[in-house]
Design a protein around this motif. Structure first.
Motif, PDB file in Angstrom:
ATOM      1  N   LEU A 175       1.107  -1.354  -0.306  1.00 14.33           N
ATOM      2  CA  LEU A 175       0.236   0.228  -0.307  1.00 14.33           C
ATOM      3  C   LEU A 175       0.358   1.166  -0.010  1.00 14.33           C
ATOM      4  O   LEU A 175       0.798   2.183  -0.716  1.00 14.33           O
ATOM      5  N   LEU A 176       2.212   1.203   0.529  1.00 12.21           N
ATOM      6  CA  LEU A 176       2.693   2.161   0.564  1.00 12.21           C
ATOM      7  C   LEU A 176       3.726   2.674  -0.308  1.00 12.21           C
ATOM      8  O   LEU A 176       4.335   3.464  -0.564  1.00 12.21           O
ATOM      9  N   TYR A 180      -0.093  10.876  -0.023  1.00 13.47           N
ATOM     10  CA  TYR A 180      -0.812  11.884   0.504  1.00 13.47           C
ATOM     11  C   TYR A 180       1.066  12.423   1.028  1.00 13.47           C
ATOM     12  O   TYR A 180       1.571  13.089   0.793  1.00 13.47           O
ATOM     13  N   PHE A 181       0.970  11.422   1.589  1.00 16.19           N
ATOM     14  CA  PHE A 181       2.239  12.049   3.084  1.00 16.19           C
ATOM     15  C   PHE A 181       3.598  12.001   2.252  1.00 16.19           C
ATOM     16  O   PHE A 181       4.864  11.710   3.386  1.00 16.19           O
ATOM     17  N   LYS A 182       3.626  11.393   0.777  1.00 17.74           N
ATOM     18  CA  LYS A 182       5.436  11.237   0.282  1.00 17.74           C
ATOM     19  C   LYS A 182       5.113  13.122  -0.698  1.00 17.74           C
ATOM     20  O   LYS A 182       6.022  12.427  -1.023  1.00 17.74           O
ATOM     21  N   PRO A 230       0.610  21.148  -0.667  1.00 16.50           N
ATOM     22  CA  PRO A 230       1.500  19.288  -1.668  1.00 16.50           C
ATOM     23  C   PRO A 230       2.633  19.861  -2.513  1.00 16.50           C
ATOM     24  O   PRO A 230       2.391  21.531  -2.533  1.00 16.50           O
ATOM     25  N   ASP A 231       3.529  19.612  -2.451  1.00 17.49           N
ATOM     26  CA  ASP A 231       4.350  19.440  -3.292  1.00 17.49           C
ATOM     27  C   ASP A 231       4.390  19.030  -4.848  1.00 17.49           C
ATOM     28  O   ASP A 231       4.769  18.490  -4.761  1.00 17.49           O
ATOM     29  N   PRO A 232       3.850  20.200  -6.086  1.00 17.26           N
ATOM     30  CA  PRO A 232       4.234  20.093  -6.856  1.00 17.26           C
ATOM     31  C   PRO A 232       5.170  19.298  -7.454  1.00 17.26           C
ATOM     32  O   PRO A 232       5.196  18.235  -8.623  1.00 17.26           O
ATOM     33  N   SER A 233       6.616  19.413  -6.738  1.00 10.92           N
ATOM     34  CA  SER A 233       7.992  18.962  -7.683  1.00 10.92           C
ATOM     35  C   SER A 233       8.230  17.194  -7.463  1.00 10.92           C
ATOM     36  O   SER A 233       8.532  16.708  -7.699  1.00 10.92           O
TER      37      SER A 233
END
Length: 225
Positions: free
Chosen positions: A46-47, A83-85, A96-99
């Motif tokens: 899952l992760l 999301y947590f990554k 959120p980090d678009p990169s």
């Protein structure tokens, strides 16, 4: 023994059918999505998966939405997957980090239609999303909205009406055009049956609550219909 053999035969036929349907899709799809029900249901899987499972896509999505989205894909999960990554620290909260996010490829209309048709052949077992899970009573939508925003706290993870809400879960502002009602009800009732270890908990909701939440979500994206 006869009953056991029939059950095994049924499961084998279902597996072969889903595998055949998956073969119709571009092999690159399997790089991010499970097109056949995984045998590995561990937390590690899952992760590390790159996108949501699609082995029950035909029982989850509305075909017209798929055809449209595949031609002009927009993020369903504002904070990416998982999301947590895909987040970084903001001034007040994580953002959120678009990169770190990868855009879904755009398909031409004919390819989108063919892909959507193949995805619609990937059906969930009847006991996972039973027909009629959502009983179709829309009168509870108003109470469902209150449950979404206040009583059940769904808005902490999901964007709902008017795009207001959390970023960690999939956006639900267009749930009514994107998702089939029976899927919404079945997943709301027990998300762990679809995704063992998923961060959305099974809340042991009463069926009345599930029906109300589903009625509310079915309306989203349909202009109040």
């Amino acid at each position: 023994m006869k009953g056991l053999l029939l059950a095994v035969a049924g499961l084998t036929a279902a597996f072969l059918s889903s595998a055949s349907a998956a073969d119709k899709l571009d092999p690159s799809c399997a790089g991010c999505h499970a097109l056949v029900k995984p045998t590995d249901t561990s937390l590690d899987r899952l992760l590390t998966r790159k996108g949501p499972d699609l082995w029950f896509a035909g029982s989850k999505f509305n075909k017209d939405w798929l055809v449209s989205w595949l031609q002009d894909p927009k993020p369903i999960r504002p904070a990416g997957y998982p999301y947590f990554k895909m987040i970084k620290k903001g001034d007040k909260n994580d953002v959120p980090d678009p990169s770190k996010m990868t855009s879904h490829p755009k398909l031409k209309k004919a390819d989108a239609e063919a892909t959507a048709a193949a995805l619609m052949d990937l059906k969930a077992p009847a006991d996972l999303i039973p027909a009629g899970t959502f009983k179709g009573d829309m009168k509870g939508a108003r109470m469902g909205a209150l449950a979404f925003v206040k009583f059940r706290g769904c808005v902490a993870c999901h964007e709902g009406e008017k795009g207001e809400g959390g970023l960690s879960g999939p956006r639900l502002t267009d749930a009514g055009t994107r998702l089939q009602p029976d899927f919404i009800a079945a997943y709301t009732a027990d998300p762990q049956r679809f995704d063992p270890h998923i961060w959305m908990p099974t809340s042991n909701l009463k069926d009345l609550d599930v029906q109300r939440l589903t009625a509310f979500l079915v309306q989203l994206g349909q202009g109040g219909k």
